[in-house]
Design a protein around this motif. Structure first.
Motif, PDB file in Angstrom:
ATOM      1  N   ASN C 129       0.625  -1.177  -0.256  1.00 19.30           N
ATOM      2  CA  ASN C 129       0.065   0.167  -0.155  1.00 19.30           C
ATOM      3  C   ASN C 129       0.840   1.496  -0.059  1.00 19.30           C
ATOM      4  O   ASN C 129       0.659   2.541  -0.385  1.00 19.30           O
ATOM      5  N   ASP C 130       2.066   0.880   1.439  1.00 20.72           N
ATOM      6  CA  ASP C 130       2.688   2.261   0.726  1.00 20.72           C
ATOM      7  C   ASP C 130       3.888   2.463  -0.837  1.00 20.72           C
ATOM      8  O   ASP C 130       3.456   3.274  -1.373  1.00 20.72           O
ATOM      9  N   ARG C 131       3.845   1.923  -1.540  1.00 18.92           N
ATOM     10  CA  ARG C 131       4.137   1.314  -2.834  1.00 18.92           C
ATOM     11  C   ARG C 131       2.693   2.273  -3.340  1.00 18.92           C
ATOM     12  O   ARG C 131       3.322   3.073  -4.360  1.00 18.92           O
ATOM     13  N   MET C 133       0.909   4.398  -2.757  1.00 18.06           N
ATOM     14  CA  MET C 133       0.603   5.386  -2.498  1.00 18.06           C
ATOM     15  C   MET C 133       1.849   6.650  -3.090  1.00 18.06           C
ATOM     16  O   MET C 133       1.323   7.770  -3.738  1.00 18.06           O
ATOM     17  N   GLY C 136       0.532   6.516  -6.835  1.00 22.36           N
ATOM     18  CA  GLY C 136      -1.311   7.548  -6.740  1.00 22.36           C
ATOM     19  C   GLY C 136      -1.937   6.412  -7.152  1.00 22.36           C
ATOM     20  O   GLY C 136      -2.742   6.596  -7.279  1.00 22.36           O
ATOM     21  N   GLU C 138      -3.260   4.298  -5.170  1.00 19.79           N
ATOM     22  CA  GLU C 138      -3.969   2.872  -3.878  1.00 19.79           C
ATOM     23  C   GLU C 138      -5.558   3.395  -3.588  1.00 19.79           C
ATOM     24  O   GLU C 138      -6.179   3.863  -3.970  1.00 19.79           O
ATOM     25  N   GLN C 139      -5.353   2.154  -2.772  1.00 15.91           N
ATOM     26  CA  GLN C 139      -7.134   1.988  -2.442  1.00 15.91           C
ATOM     27  C   GLN C 139      -7.563   2.530  -0.998  1.00 15.91           C
ATOM     28  O   GLN C 139      -6.295   2.654  -0.638  1.00 15.91           O
ATOM     29  N   TRP C 140      -8.456   3.386  -0.758  1.00 16.99           N
ATOM     30  CA  TRP C 140      -8.575   3.933   0.173  1.00 16.99           C
ATOM     31  C   TRP C 140      -9.621   3.012   1.630  1.00 16.99           C
ATOM     32  O   TRP C 140     -10.231   2.100   0.565  1.00 16.99           O
TER      33      TRP C 140
END
Lengths: 344, 344, 344, 344
Positions: C129-131, C133, C136, C138-140
């Motif tokens: 998830n860090d990668r 983000m 741009g 990522e899923q929230w």
């Protein structure tokens, strides 16, 4: 012809049914070719002969003489007592990789539980108040708690940090007691890594509210707790003696407890049974137990279970995993007088 | 003129020095404008007058009458006993957000420790063997352990899962005992979230090796442990009674313990002192304690410490954090007979 | 003339300041007559000469040749690496009571911490998830948690139960995970006594949600986790590899992780650095670490601390207490190819 | 006609199947007369009508208006979100003993686990090293550990000591970290009783190696962690932000992390999604998570389980036991702007 490992099981003075549960007895016979396996001592000649083909022997002591060099397949000597075998050539065993094991670990938990029970009985005056109620002389509520204290957060001292101490430590954990240890065989860094604080014996006695005597008897610690040492103990502290009376000047201990200097929970005595006119028998400040800490049913069955586990390990070529392993550096310290050498 | 919150401290039957350590007494006066603060009960008229300006009152019970509507600044009523105040209009307090607190939590640890001590004394025959040694009739080693057992891994039952139970649970943790709980006020999901197993009372009694009676007395649980229920207990199990005799058919308990059906550690009795000719006083299977579980020095000082902490919280506008908070749903169950209503 | 024990300290490839804190360096010199004690390897002739008077040697490996019989005072050989010394006549040492020690225990805690960190990073998709983000994508909230899971109460499997496993077990304790273990060197009773469940490798792979590969490399476990074995792992489970790549069919592991069959946290690789075009480097399901689990500053200083503690123990005539002790039964299993015999 | 308690279940924005497992859904219908129980919001008129006979309502917020006085049987308002209901007359509820509950406790464990995962990912450079490996720029072994540290024994600071902190504390316990806490709503004595040390915010920031921001947003703590405060953090410390961005001067946090002053694990942001050009998205020292700490499958099912447990408790006349109970002293601090009063 069986391919199971051959083990000689000759546990007298223990009885087979005392140390092996029904399940464990079946497991023993399932995994091993068991020789003897009876309650009576195996006739010596027969035993010596059988040992020549055995991978391991389970016994109460080494009573088979100087025959080790004639036992090429022997990989382990497992005692069913809490001590190491006597009259054994340890150097030969160490050199040959024969493992010598004692059942002491089976007694760690029952003795640790008893140590806690004696400590609480003394600190909370359980036994003395119970005695008082039986003669109608008890004090109620606060008045009955004069001189008692809670164990929570009190400084505790361990004299000796072996298997008993390691079994007692988790039982004290929820009480949040800082634990100091005197054990001259262990280096400070090891003790600190175990979450306890190394300390001198003098300081331990002076600062601990509860003192547990947990040291095995050695050639070095007879009457380690001399009269002078015992006099350092705080008024109203509690001393719990569960390993061996050997470690204490018992006459001094008796004097101080009888005089009410501190409280004591005592499970072991220099002579047992304790003399019927011994002054401790009427000491208000003592909680007395007739050497009952170790020999409980569950512990004896743990011996059998541990013995089978380590027979399995040894005969499969692995190190023993459950019983106490004789260490070359320590064996003479435990039992100087009893070691023999058979090889020139 | 002081800007400290005004608190009325009127702790009689407790004494100031009994509940406040020197440090806590200084803290009390440092943080609050203390009214009274003496050992004797404050004269009633004077107290009622003082309460009109007080933010909170520390007392042993509510003896100030139906004056709540005249006390606009009152935010808390803190008792120094283990019970909730009587003769108080709880509905009025709940509606006004006046917190009613009891010092029961201060007793949780000492009673839990005593419960463990009594359990171990019974399970390992500490007190009975100690008594035997004083008359020269003890059994040694294995023979002295007939009927004893180790606590490790034994099924344990809690009757009641309140503050006592939550203080006892960590003390049992190192013994690895699975804990079952009977508490009809608590839902199964909550109990499971605390690591214990909800169970019926019948099952608890039939399956537990050690049973701890920890339930507070309520209008619903008088003689909950009836003769029929007590007869479900296993031979040689241990029953520890530390909350209240109210919960037990005490005559039945006495009969069964005297008959040797099971063992018991008992700290509370229907009448205290226990009658001098009560058969429990000579019951071999009992460990008796003269209502000494709670009132130890450290617990009484905890009362003072908790009281000051919650005075601080309440007068700063926060919820109480250390004492037990009266809950609207439970208060009538604890004490139906004693509640008053002052407002129409 | 000094009465301190003489020890030869020749730690190259480690540096003195890397393993000894300032305090420990002072302690070393305070307690021992230190020979050499420099970063460079001691010249061989000089070292062999010095060993004739040394009580112990601290080294990275045994590079001093077949001179053991000429070293009458030698009591211990302590390595500063995580392995046992090579080219050493172990039988001679065992027979003479010379202790052979490795610094593996110093790495247990850092590797265990890294194993937990990798497991959580995979199970909660921390790194992926860090990668996402950073580009741009990522899923929230819930959408970002597809395929993630909480560790609490999930079945965990340990492959190997040595010092790494024993350091990891307490870190998992608060998560309440039942732990199964496959370790063919350990008997079931021992594993059960440690609170874990012995299990076959097949079952472990099929039932565990998180699998930790903690086994030291031996002559018996190369590619133990074969392709067939790895295929038994549950979809979406997490495999954490921190001991050695030796234990795994690495090509199969790569295929399965790249295919998204399960997730993996990997700290060790068959060749290091990992080839720059290796497919794992772009595997979404992997958390990759460049063999960083063990070599942290604190662990290296633990080596020094443990070395001094065991030098103290050995030179005072006690068993070593902190480092890993070579066991006769295991030493050949670890390192069959490298053992020499000097004595006929 | 059913005798089960009537409950209105109107959980939109949550879905029924999201919060209730199949077993829990059956349990819900088994124990209660369920009104509605659908994913869509219940039509308002219908809901208001149904509430007149309901014992409790399960909802995402209070959207039913000023009708409380017309709901004589209502005993509980249970939200399925992590917050307290808005637009509700709390005083009326407190006075009437209507329990108001939030599902915040269901999120405590997943957020605590994520907090630990983010801390370890930052302290051991898990995510940054993983990123480096994907572009072939990683450092191996010691070189890859520059700037990393082990969590063991490091001083940890908690900002806020509510349900998140209490869930995180046991996860840190095996690491032996001393924990300091800043929470202005809690008295020192309470914090000490929980095994943590009360401390000022300034000291916490200056002395902690890992700082966990766990405080719920209140009217008092907006940007509590101001630029000046954040600048007190040690170089190379780790800040973990999992409660709310509200508590932090986010611009200052961004500047400091981008500048490499310390490391941060961040799960919550002032605006979500975070702007695609936000500088944190390329900060080497940050571990970023897209508000994923709480909303995991297991936590959502815990909501359903806790809701049913507390419906059971409330409708049987007991206090709620699993969800968070609104406290009169705190409710205005959490949400001053949103409280309504309907009664004059």
């Amino acid at each position: 012809m069986s391919e199971k490992p051959v083990v000689l099981v000759d546990p007298h003075f223990r009885q087979m049914s005392e140390i092996f549960s029904a399940d464990d007895l079946a497991r023993l016979h399932d995994q091993f070719e068991v020789i003897w396996g009876k309650d009576e001592p195996m006739p010596l000649d027969e035993a010596r002969q059988a040992l020549t083909t055995a991978s391991a022997v389970v016994c109460a002591d080494w009573r088979y003489g100087d025959i080790l060099p004639a036992l090429p397949s022997l990989r382990g000597i497992l005692t069913v007592s809490g001590g190491m075998p006597r009259n054994l050539d340890y150097d030969y065993c160490f050199a040959q990789g024969i493992r010598i094991l004692s059942a002491a670990p089976a007694f760690a938990r029952p003795v640790a539980e008893m140590a806690l029970a004696l400590a609480l009985s003394a600190s909370r005056s359980i036994s003395s108040n119970d005695r008082a109620m039986r003669v109608g002389q008890e004090q109620w509520l606060h008045a009955g708690n004069v001189g008692t204290f809670m164990l929570f957060n009190k400084p505790v001292g361990f004299i000796g940090y072996g298997s008993l101490a390691r079994a007692l430590q988790p039982l004290l954990q929820p009480f949040g007691c800082p634990i100091s240890v005197y054990d001259p065989w262990l280096v400070d860094g090891y003790l600190r890594s175990q979450g306890v604080t190394p300390i001198s014996l003098e300081q331990l006695l002076e600062t601990s509210r509860v003192i547990f005597v947990l040291a095995a008897p050695t050639s070095e610690n007879q009457a380690l707790l001399s009269r002078t040492m015992l006099e350092r103990i705080q008024p109203n502290a509690v001393l719990v003696l569960v390993s061996r009376a050997h470690v204490v000047d018992f006459e001094a201990l008796t004097d101080l407890v009888v005089a009410g200097r501190f409280k004591a929970g005592i499970d072991v005595f220099p002579t047992e049974p304790l003399a019927y006119d011994h002054p401790l028998r009427s000491a208000e400040n003592a909680v007395l137990s007739a050497h009952r800490a170790g020999p409980v049913e569950e512990a004896l069955w743990d011996i059998g279970s541990m013995v089978i586990d380590d027979l399995t390990a040894i005969t499969q070529g692995f190190p023993p995993q459950r019983l106490q392993v004789a260490q070359p550096e320590l064996i003479r310290r435990y039992m100087t007088n009893t070691i023999k050498k058979v090889t020139p």
